[in-house]
Design an enzyme around this catalytic site. Structure first.
Site, PDB file in Angstrom:
ATOM      1  N   TYR A   1       1.067  -1.302   0.019  1.00  0.00           N
ATOM      2  CA  TYR A   1      -0.034  -0.021  -0.050  1.00  0.00           C
ATOM      3  C   TYR A   1       0.789   1.391  -0.021  1.00  0.00           C
ATOM      4  O   TYR A   1       1.868   1.117   0.691  1.00  0.00           O
ATOM      5  CB  TYR A   1      -0.863  -0.089   1.113  1.00  0.00           C
ATOM      6  CG  TYR A   1      -1.663   1.427   1.200  1.00  0.00           C
ATOM      7  CD1 TYR A   1      -2.881   1.510   1.014  1.00  0.00           C
ATOM      8  CD2 TYR A   1      -0.896   2.458   1.958  1.00  0.00           C
ATOM      9  CE1 TYR A   1      -3.491   2.621   1.092  1.00  0.00           C
ATOM     10  CE2 TYR A   1      -1.717   3.627   1.987  1.00  0.00           C
ATOM     11  CZ  TYR A   1      -3.274   3.708   1.653  1.00  0.00           C
ATOM     12  OH  TYR A   1      -3.730   5.066   1.753  1.00  0.00           O
TER      13      TYR A   1
ATOM     14  N   GLU B   1      -3.398   7.455  -4.349  1.00  0.00           N
ATOM     15  CA  GLU B   1      -3.243   6.174  -3.624  1.00  0.00           C
ATOM     16  C   GLU B   1      -3.061   5.038  -4.505  1.00  0.00           C
ATOM     17  O   GLU B   1      -3.731   4.979  -5.351  1.00  0.00           O
ATOM     18  CB  GLU B   1      -4.313   5.910  -2.553  1.00  0.00           C
ATOM     19  CG  GLU B   1      -4.513   4.498  -1.882  1.00  0.00           C
ATOM     20  CD  GLU B   1      -5.788   4.419  -1.124  1.00  0.00           C
ATOM     21  OE1 GLU B   1      -5.931   4.891   0.180  1.00  0.00           O
ATOM     22  OE2 GLU B   1      -6.975   3.738  -1.636  1.00  0.00           O
TER      23      GLU B   1
END
Lengths: 374, 294
Positions: free
Chosen positions: A100, A188
């Site tokens: 992530y 993101e």
């Protein structure tokens, strides 16, 4: 606003982030373009919210016929008021590890914040809740910017080795460029896949762009954002409209007062159907158009209007209310609290059409509460 | 004198964007309120007057002619607002109130950080401004609401909600020392805690009202500071957005719960832990204040 996945990927790819080979399908005629791709493919509906797989909006297709069926199923479907206009077809990737990574604004420190984690592929809010120690945080000074050594430090903590470290620097710098050059509030990549052949690839991305900066980004279209049809309509009249799940329609002036009105509805044991802020200094027209949105909404049983006239003039508001009632036939009861600038004139206009006004929001809500069954 | 905060009878105001619709209208309202509005700036309009106020091409020109300007208020449209902020800072003005809404957040981040390095106080952007009742108003708050000075200082992230609470306080015979609308954007020049510290230092302010909302961690940081014992005056609060769903932006760009931060519950809990009462409705603020005054 949140960009659709494919658009976010396009921006990141432009600055050097690798993404799976893919193609966008807007209509069934586009299906033929998939022939050149390596099946199986993954058909991903372009809707701007999380949990697409669980909602059945992502599926694997093995043949061109499968692909056509998927496109037929998805295109034009309306999910949470959002129409599916595009489907992204992507080739599969062999994943060894999912990471992530994101860059966001740091409101508290007035700078930027990079978040990274080895727990890719799941919602970061869940990671933050369950195992906050697995989130690596890096503060970035907006003036000094992001330096390679900082990124190498993060790569090390993520357990990356060899050529993946330099690839990670490339990915992160591309994200930073998108973040600063496109006025993003969030960039993101989740998951960022480390493939079995050692490449870093963005499998899903979420890019949020500051609406207020759109005038300087001609390559970003509002069509590629998370605005629903109603929200886009409201924007035209300078209204802030957010759809909620309840049944009491709300219109007020000012964001704080509108939220306070929602809270009051809840305080009386009812559920707000929307947030509708007509703004400070609302005109007759914006009130009219705003109220029309509520009056034509089938979910709404009754409407609470809460106006405190500071800059906003109560007579303008009253004219807007009457205007909406002239254009929309409705049997929804409306409860109006009108206070402040030109209150008398406003009340007079409403009394003429048989509408009562209340002194306080509490009194109006109490009357509303009695008028409807839950 | 040191009474009230940020603006008082010594405030001499420059209006940037004075020839625009909002700028000229509010220059007039400020004059009517008694604010000393002494100059305006709009590039290319130097030599004109608006409401009898002289207009200059640049902030530097205005200061050369009227050296006692100490405050600027900005009505310039969002696309050009950042430039005006830098112009005011570089000309040496120490208090800049930014009314303009929709300024890109990355622009705001840069000029706010610049202002801190230069020792300049920015209020806003996207704010209603500041009023010290009966003394001076630098903002767009409605004149007819602010008719009584007194012991309550208000700091707020919202406009209309502030007018409403001020109105009820005044109706109840409770005046205000200064009312500061800090703005609804995610990045702002002066936050709740900074204003509360100013109120703590102000001899006229005896009670502090904090009007917060969901999003960010300003209220939590204020609570922490209160917990350290450095605020001796009573503080009461109201937080809007209890029913706002996470991830949705509620009108104000800053009013959003994300990454698990900025929820209503977290703010109320933080205040309750340091014995700051939180009103359930805006009007309840008056009751809470009355308990202290009694």
């Amino acid at each position: 606003m949140r960009l659709l996945e494919y658009k976010g990927k396009e921006l990141l790819n432009k600055y050097g982030v690798k993404i799976p080979r893919g193609a966008i399908v807007k209509s069934l005629e586009d299906i033929q373009t998939l022939k050149a791709m390596k099946f199986p493919l993954f058909a991903k509906s372009q809707v701007p919210f999380a949990g697409r797989a669980k909602m059945g909006l992502v599926r694997r297709v093995d043949t061109i016929n499968d692909a056509e069926n998927a496109a037929r199923d998805y295109l034009g479907k309306v999910i949470q008021d959002y129409p599916i206009r595009k489907v992204l077809f992507e080739e599969g990737v062999n994943v060894a590890k999912e990471l992530y990574i994101s860059i966001t604004l740091d409101r508290e420190n007035r700078g930027y914040l990079m978040l990274a984690s080895t727990e890719g592929g799941i919602d970061i809010e869940e990671v933050a809740r369950k195992s906050p120690e697995k989130i690596i945080r890096l503060y970035i000074d907006d003036y000094e910017g992001l330096r390679d050594y900082m990124i190498r430090g993060v790569a090390q903590k993520l357990g990356l080795e060899g050529s993946a470290v330099q690839d990670f620097v490339t990915v992160t710098k591309a994200m930073y460029r998108v973040f600063t050059e496109y006025d993003a509030e969030l960039v993101e990549i989740n998951p960022l896949a480390l493939t079995t052949d050692g490449q870093l690839m963005a499998l899903d991305v979420k890019v949020m762009i500051d609406d207020n900066s759109l005038y300087r980004h001609s390559d970003i279209s509002i069509e590629d954002s998370d605005y629903t049809t109603e929200e886009l309509e409201a924007r035209k009249y300078g209204l802030h409209y957010v759809e909620l799940t309840g049944y009491v329609g709300i219109m007020a002036n000012g964001a704080g007062l509108t939220m306070a009105t929602m809270d009051l509805v809840k305080e009386f044991g009812h559920e707000p159907a929307d947030f509708l802020d007509v703004g400070g200094g609302a005109s007759e027209d914006s009130v009219k158009e705003g109220l029309k949105i509520l009056l034509t909404d089938d979910r709404i049983k009754a409407v609470l209007v809460n106006i405190f006239g500071g800059i906003t003039r109560c007579d303008e508001v009253a004219k807007g209310v009457v205007g909406a009632l002239n254009e929309v036939k409705t049997n929804k009861p409306i409860f109006i609290r009108l206070k402040g600038t030109n209150e008398e004139e406003g009340r007079k206009i409403l009394t003429e059409v048989g509408l009562k006004t209340y002194e306080t929001a509490e009194e109006a809500m109490e009357a509303l509460s009695k008028a409807i069954t839950r | 004198m040191g009474m009230a905060i940020l603006v008082n009878e010594n405030t001499k105001v420059l209006v940037q964007g004075i020839t625009g619709r909002e700028g000229s209208r509010h220059a007039q309202y400020m004059l009517q309120y008694g604010t000393k509005v002494v100059a305006g700036v709009t590039p290319g309009r130097g030599g004109q007057t608006v409401q009898g106020i002289p207009v200059f091409d640049t902030v530097e020109d205005a200061l050369r002619k009227i050296p006692d300007i100490n405050t600027s208020i900005i009505f310039v449209p969002a696309q050009f607002a950042a430039d005006s902020v830098y112009e005011a800072i570089d000309a040496g003005i120490k208090l800049v109130v930014i009314i303009t809404e929709h300024i890109p957040i990355h622009d705001a981040l840069r000029f706010v950080n610049y202002s801190k390095r230069k020792g300049v106080t920015i209020i806003g952007p996207n704010c209603p401004g500041v009023v010290s009742p009966l003394r001076s108003k630098v903002g767009i708050l409605p004149n007819h609401i602010y008719t009584r000075s007194g012991p309550v200082g208000i700091v707020s992230r919202s406009g209309t909600l502030t007018y409403e609470i001020s109105y009820h306080l005044t109706q109840a015979g409770i005046g205000q020392s200064t009312v500061v609308g800090i703005g609804g954007d995610p990045i702002i020049g002066t936050d709740t805690l900074e204003v509360v510290k100013m109120f703590e230092e102000d001899p006229e302010t005896r009670y502090i009202v904090v009007i917060g909302e969901i999003g960010g961690t300003m209220e939590e940081r204020l609570a922490k500071y209160i917990g350290s014992g450095k605020i001796t005056k009573p503080v009461v609060a109201y937080i809007s957005g209890r029913t706002a769903p996470p991830g949705k932006r509620m009108g104000h760009a800053g009013a959003i719960v994300s990454m698990g931060m900025g929820s209503y519950e977290s703010k109320v809990k933080a205040f309750q832990e340091v014995n700051v009462p939180v009103a359930r409705t805006p009007t309840e603020i008056v009751k809470l204040i009355k308990q202290y005054i009694r």
